[in-house]
Design an enzyme around this catalytic site. Structure first.
Site, PDB file in Angstrom:
ATOM      1  N   ASN A 108       0.978  -1.277  -0.108  1.00 52.77           N
ATOM      2  CA  ASN A 108      -0.045   0.016  -0.091  1.00 52.77           C
ATOM      3  C   ASN A 108       0.950   1.239   0.013  1.00 52.77           C
ATOM      4  O   ASN A 108       2.051   1.309   0.492  1.00 52.77           O
ATOM      5  CB  ASN A 108      -0.764   0.118   1.343  1.00 52.77           C
ATOM      6  N   HIS A 110       0.787   5.165   1.442  1.00 47.94           N
ATOM      7  CA  HIS A 110      -0.058   5.811   2.260  1.00 47.94           C
ATOM      8  C   HIS A 110       0.528   7.383   2.543  1.00 47.94           C
ATOM      9  O   HIS A 110       1.853   7.459   2.758  1.00 47.94           O
ATOM     10  CB  HIS A 110      -0.122   5.292   3.514  1.00 47.94           C
ATOM     11  N   SER A 137       4.503   7.036   2.478  1.00 45.98           N
ATOM     12  CA  SER A 137       5.245   5.541   2.967  1.00 45.98           C
ATOM     13  C   SER A 137       4.651   4.733   2.085  1.00 45.98           C
ATOM     14  O   SER A 137       3.476   4.752   1.811  1.00 45.98           O
ATOM     15  CB  SER A 137       5.030   5.506   4.366  1.00 45.98           C
ATOM     16  N   ASP A 146      -3.116   0.736   7.757  1.00 47.95           N
ATOM     17  CA  ASP A 146      -1.816   1.619   7.503  1.00 47.95           C
ATOM     18  C   ASP A 146      -0.513   1.150   8.665  1.00 47.95           C
ATOM     19  O   ASP A 146       0.087   2.146   9.027  1.00 47.95           O
ATOM     20  CB  ASP A 146      -2.070   3.173   7.697  1.00 47.95           C
TER      21      ASP A 146
HETATM   22  C1  GRF Z   1      -2.474   8.691  -3.204  1.00 46.98           C
HETATM   23  O1  GRF Z   1      -2.191  10.028  -2.614  1.00 46.98           O
HETATM   24  C2  GRF Z   1      -2.185   7.494  -2.182  1.00 46.98           C
HETATM   25  O2  GRF Z   1      -1.320   7.812  -1.261  1.00 46.98           O
HETATM   26  C3  GRF Z   1      -3.308   7.104  -1.278  1.00 46.98           C
HETATM   27  O3  GRF Z   1      -4.465   7.622  -2.243  1.00 46.98           O
HETATM   28  C4  GRF Z   1      -3.976   8.426  -3.484  1.00 46.98           C
HETATM   29  C5  GRF Z   1      -4.056   7.804  -4.618  1.00 46.98           C
HETATM   30  O4  GRF Z   1      -3.944   8.588  -5.950  1.00 46.98           O
HETATM   31  N1  GRF Z   1      -3.374   5.912  -1.108  1.00 46.98           N
HETATM   32  P1  GRF Z   1      -3.980   8.100  -7.259  1.00 46.98           P
HETATM   33  O5  GRF Z   1      -5.284   7.526  -7.446  1.00 46.98           O
HETATM   34  O6  GRF Z   1      -3.186   6.850  -7.598  1.00 46.98           O
HETATM   35  O7  GRF Z   1      -3.924   9.349  -8.137  1.00 46.98           O
END
Ligand code: GRF
Length: 217
Positions: A108, A110, A137, A146
């Site tokens: 993931n 985050h 991260s 998370d």
């Molecule tokens: C990103 O900010 C990521 O960190 C979070 O969700 C958002 C996804 O953005 N988990 P995208 O859809 O890849 O533009």
């Protein structure tokens, strides 16, 4: 052989796009087998279709329980037998069974310097706390939200005139660098996960992962 990957999204899919681009440019040896979304209008589905990647829409609202949805999702992913499952803006809390099934094989990203700001609205929370830096991260997914083993973090300065949107933009730029980088390490078999610990090039990483810098490759 290329690392086979299934990507899960709920929204724009800019991280998915970064993976598609690097793979097309020959910088990343992955084969994205499918993109799955729980939102019908996720723009990431269009991005996948433009790259000729099979897509699936599985609406969580069609399932009576979280278990039922996760079990359907698990089966849909397992059809592809991927080496890696990549959560890229997939906005669902996952069941313990689902996370255990993919333990050590699911990542993931985050938008915070974990363990700070788990959950939502991370950019605003960092500003409200008067933090000097903020970031992102990449971690292995565990049952707790998370909280899985962190692989890498990238940081950016919070300027006086930053707001949640400007900070999100800065963080996104970093996301598009570190997510492909981690997946490259996995494809090169340089990154290993063992019982909640992460090794890169046979070295145990600290709790907050490795700090990103331009020279990492
Ligand atoms: C990103 O900010 C990521 O960190 C979070 O969700 C958002 C996804 O953005 N988990 P995208 O859809 O890849 O533009």
């Amino acid at each position: 052989m290329s690392l086979s990957v299934v990507v899960l999204i709920s929204g724009s899919g800019s991280n998915l796009q970064a993976l598609i681009d690097q793979s097309l440019e020959g910088k990343l040896d992955i084969d994205i087998k499918a993109v799955i979304s729980n939102k019908a209008d996720a723009f990431g589905l269009t991005r996948a279709q433009q790259a000729d990647i099979p897509t699936h829409f599985i609406n969580h609202k069609d399932f009576p329980t979280r278990d039922a949805f996760d079990s359907k999702l698990q089966n849909a992913i397992d059809e592809y037998q991927p080496d890696l499952v990549v959560l890229a803006g997939f906005m669902r809390i996952l069941t313990e069974e689902f996370t255990r099934h993919f333990e050590g094989k699911m990542l993931n990203i985050h938008p915070s310097l974990l363990p700070k700001y788990k959950g939502l609205n991370t950019h605003q929370r960092a500003i409200d706390a008067n933090d000097h830096e903020h970031g992102v991260s990449v971690h292995f997914v565990s049952a707790e939200l998370d909280a899985g083993a962190v692989i890498i973090q990238a940081a950016t300065k919070i300027d006086k005139d930053d707001n949640a949107d400007s900070l999100a933009k800065k963080v996104h730029t970093l996301e598009h660098k570190i997510y492909p980088l981690v997946i490259k390490w996995i494809s090169e078999k340089r990154l290993a996960y063992k019982s909640g610990k992460v090794m890169l090039d046979s070295e145990l990483l600290p709790e907050t992962g490795i700090r990103y810098n331009q020279d990492l490759n």
